[in-house]
Design a protein around this motif. Structure first.
Motif, PDB file in Angstrom:
ATOM      1  N   LEU A  55       1.930   0.821  10.508  1.00 37.28           N
ATOM      2  CA  LEU A  55       2.947   1.425   9.639  1.00 37.28           C
ATOM      3  C   LEU A  55       2.861   0.896   8.207  1.00 37.28           C
ATOM      4  CD1 LEU A  55       6.077   1.457  12.002  1.00 37.28           C
ATOM      5  CD2 LEU A  55       4.626   3.405  11.363  1.00 37.28           C
ATOM      6  N   SER A  56       2.704  -0.436   8.074  1.00 33.41           N
ATOM      7  CA  SER A  56       2.688  -0.942   6.694  1.00 33.41           C
ATOM      8  C   SER A  56       1.372  -0.557   6.018  1.00 33.41           C
ATOM      9  CB  SER A  56       2.947  -2.448   6.637  1.00 33.41           C
ATOM     10  OG  SER A  56       1.997  -3.117   7.380  1.00 33.41           O
ATOM     11  N   SER A  75       4.624  11.322   5.077  1.00 35.10           N
ATOM     12  CA  SER A  75       5.300  11.023   6.335  1.00 35.10           C
ATOM     13  C   SER A  75       4.335  10.237   7.203  1.00 35.10           C
ATOM     14  CB  SER A  75       5.688  12.313   7.062  1.00 35.10           C
ATOM     15  OG  SER A  75       6.634  13.018   6.307  1.00 35.10           O
ATOM     16  N   LEU A  76       4.876   9.361   8.024  1.00 30.20           N
ATOM     17  CA  LEU A  76       4.032   8.556   8.912  1.00 30.20           C
ATOM     18  C   LEU A  76       4.382   8.897  10.355  1.00 30.20           C
ATOM     19  CD1 LEU A  76       4.377   5.062   7.147  1.00 30.20           C
ATOM     20  CD2 LEU A  76       2.637   6.830   6.752  1.00 30.20           C
ATOM     21  N   ILE A 125       8.300   8.355  10.428  1.00 27.90           N
ATOM     22  CA  ILE A 125       9.023   8.022   9.188  1.00 27.90           C
ATOM     23  C   ILE A 125       8.813   9.174   8.208  1.00 27.90           C
ATOM     24  CG2 ILE A 125       9.260   6.356   7.308  1.00 27.90           C
ATOM     25  CD1 ILE A 125       8.090   4.234   9.177  1.00 27.90           C
ATOM     26  N   ASP A 174      -0.393   5.396   1.335  1.00 32.67           N
ATOM     27  CA  ASP A 174       0.253   6.551   0.711  1.00 32.67           C
ATOM     28  C   ASP A 174       1.774   6.367   0.744  1.00 32.67           C
ATOM     29  OD1 ASP A 174       1.369   8.939  -0.011  1.00 32.67           O
ATOM     30  OD2 ASP A 174      -0.098  10.166   1.042  1.00 32.67           O
ATOM     31  N   PRO A 175       2.366   5.992  -0.389  1.00 31.60           N
ATOM     32  CA  PRO A 175       3.817   5.732  -0.434  1.00 31.60           C
ATOM     33  C   PRO A 175       4.660   6.974  -0.186  1.00 31.60           C
ATOM     34  CG  PRO A 175       2.713   4.959  -2.438  1.00 31.60           C
ATOM     35  CD  PRO A 175       1.701   5.733  -1.662  1.00 31.60           C
ATOM     36  N   GLU A 176       4.062   8.156  -0.304  1.00 32.35           N
ATOM     37  CA  GLU A 176       4.858   9.395  -0.238  1.00 32.35           C
ATOM     38  C   GLU A 176       4.745  10.135   1.087  1.00 32.35           C
ATOM     39  OE1 GLU A 176       5.894  11.195  -3.781  1.00 32.35           O
ATOM     40  OE2 GLU A 176       6.415   9.071  -3.649  1.00 32.35           O
ATOM     41  N   THR A 198       1.132  14.271   6.123  1.00 28.60           N
ATOM     42  CA  THR A 198       1.475  13.329   7.196  1.00 28.60           C
ATOM     43  C   THR A 198       0.248  12.492   7.513  1.00 28.60           C
ATOM     44  OG1 THR A 198       3.049  14.871   8.201  1.00 28.60           O
ATOM     45  CG2 THR A 198       2.217  13.123   9.621  1.00 28.60           C
ATOM     46  N   ARG A 252       1.885   3.037   4.866  1.00 31.94           N
ATOM     47  CA  ARG A 252       2.756   3.139   3.694  1.00 31.94           C
ATOM     48  C   ARG A 252       2.025   2.654   2.449  1.00 31.94           C
ATOM     49  NH1 ARG A 252       4.816   6.588   3.263  1.00 31.94           N
ATOM     50  NH2 ARG A 252       6.730   6.733   4.438  1.00 31.94           N
ATOM     51  N   ASN A 253       1.200   1.626   2.665  1.00 32.46           N
ATOM     52  CA  ASN A 253       0.391   1.087   1.587  1.00 32.46           C
ATOM     53  C   ASN A 253      -0.643   2.110   1.101  1.00 32.46           C
ATOM     54  OD1 ASN A 253      -1.594  -0.704   0.350  1.00 32.46           O
ATOM     55  ND2 ASN A 253      -0.204  -2.286   1.168  1.00 32.46           N
ATOM     56  N   GLY A 291       8.512  11.395   4.933  1.00 30.38           N
ATOM     57  CA  GLY A 291       8.056  11.043   3.585  1.00 30.38           C
ATOM     58  C   GLY A 291       8.563  12.035   2.560  1.00 30.38           C
TER      59      GLY A 291
END
Ligand code: MLT
Length: 208
Positions: A36-37, A47-48, A14, A43-45, A21, A40-41, A16
């Motif tokens: 994944l969640s 890449s995953l 995903i 680091d909202p910015e 990353t 994202r939690n 970012g």
């Protein structure tokens, strides 16, 4: 971005907004969607990048074989660590990642392969959050991990990873030159809200 995504590992990528990353490495029985969640939690910015371990143990995905609980098949571990390191290098090209901003966030079996990457393939990771990790192997020659930041979060009541083992991993990484911060949480093997808060705080101190 290169049109052809790397195919050596089943994975989710995903993109970012920042240069960082997060390499998300699941525990035994997990898959590429598990963290994944959480990522994202944390680091909202960022890449995953989340690969699925290729080994199946009674149908449960893992990143390398083990002979028993806590007893690893070292030959397989070395092979799988190199395979994962090569995959990460491929993704750097395919997804135009900044190779100087790749932070592993690994849980349990995923933390153990992240530690193995640090010990066997220094240069692949910029830093690592190792959640409930143990010593994956002791390399014949210590890598040079100067400038690498490692957060270790271990459980004081973890029935799988004895405190002494976590401390040995801390010592190994420290003697290789990494800056290691080891915390014992009032927890067992499972992650807690505190684990996530601590990882988030640590990531905030790292270049994004
Ligand atoms: C696990 O269940 O994944 C173990 O605790 C760690 C490992 O086998 O790598």
């Amino acid at each position: 971005m290169n049109a052809k995504p790397p195919s050596s590992f089943r994975h989710v990528f995903i993109p970012g907004k920042s240069r960082r990353t997060l390499l998300l490495l699941h525990g035994t029985g997990g898959n590429e969607h598990d963290l994944l969640s959480l990522g994202r939690n944390l680091d909202p910015e960022a890449s995953l990048l989340s690969p699925r371990g290729k080994i199946l143990e009674n149908g449960l995905p893992r990143f390398f074989r083990r002979l028993a609980e806590g007893v690893f098949d070292e030959e397989d571990l070395i092979h799988r660590s190199n395979e994962l390191a090569d995959f990460i290098a491929e993704t750097v090209t395919s997804y135009s990642l900044d190779s100087g901003r790749i932070y592993a966030v690994g849980y349990s079996n995923g933390a153990n392969i992240a530690a193995s990457l640090l010990l066997l393939r220094p240069g692949v990771l910029t830093g690592a959050a190792l959640l409930r990790a143990m010593v994956p192997l002791t390399p014949e020659v210590l890598p040079k991990l100067n400038g690498i930041s490692v957060l270790m979060l271990s459980g004081r009541y973890d029935p799988i990873v004895p405190e002494e083992n976590a401390r040995r991993l801390e010592a190994l990484l420290t003697s290789a030159g990494a800056t290691v911060s080891l915390h014992f949480e009032n927890a067992a093997h499972q992650l807690t809200e505190n684990t996530l808060e601590t990882v988030r705080g640590w990531l905030n101190t790292q270049p994004s």
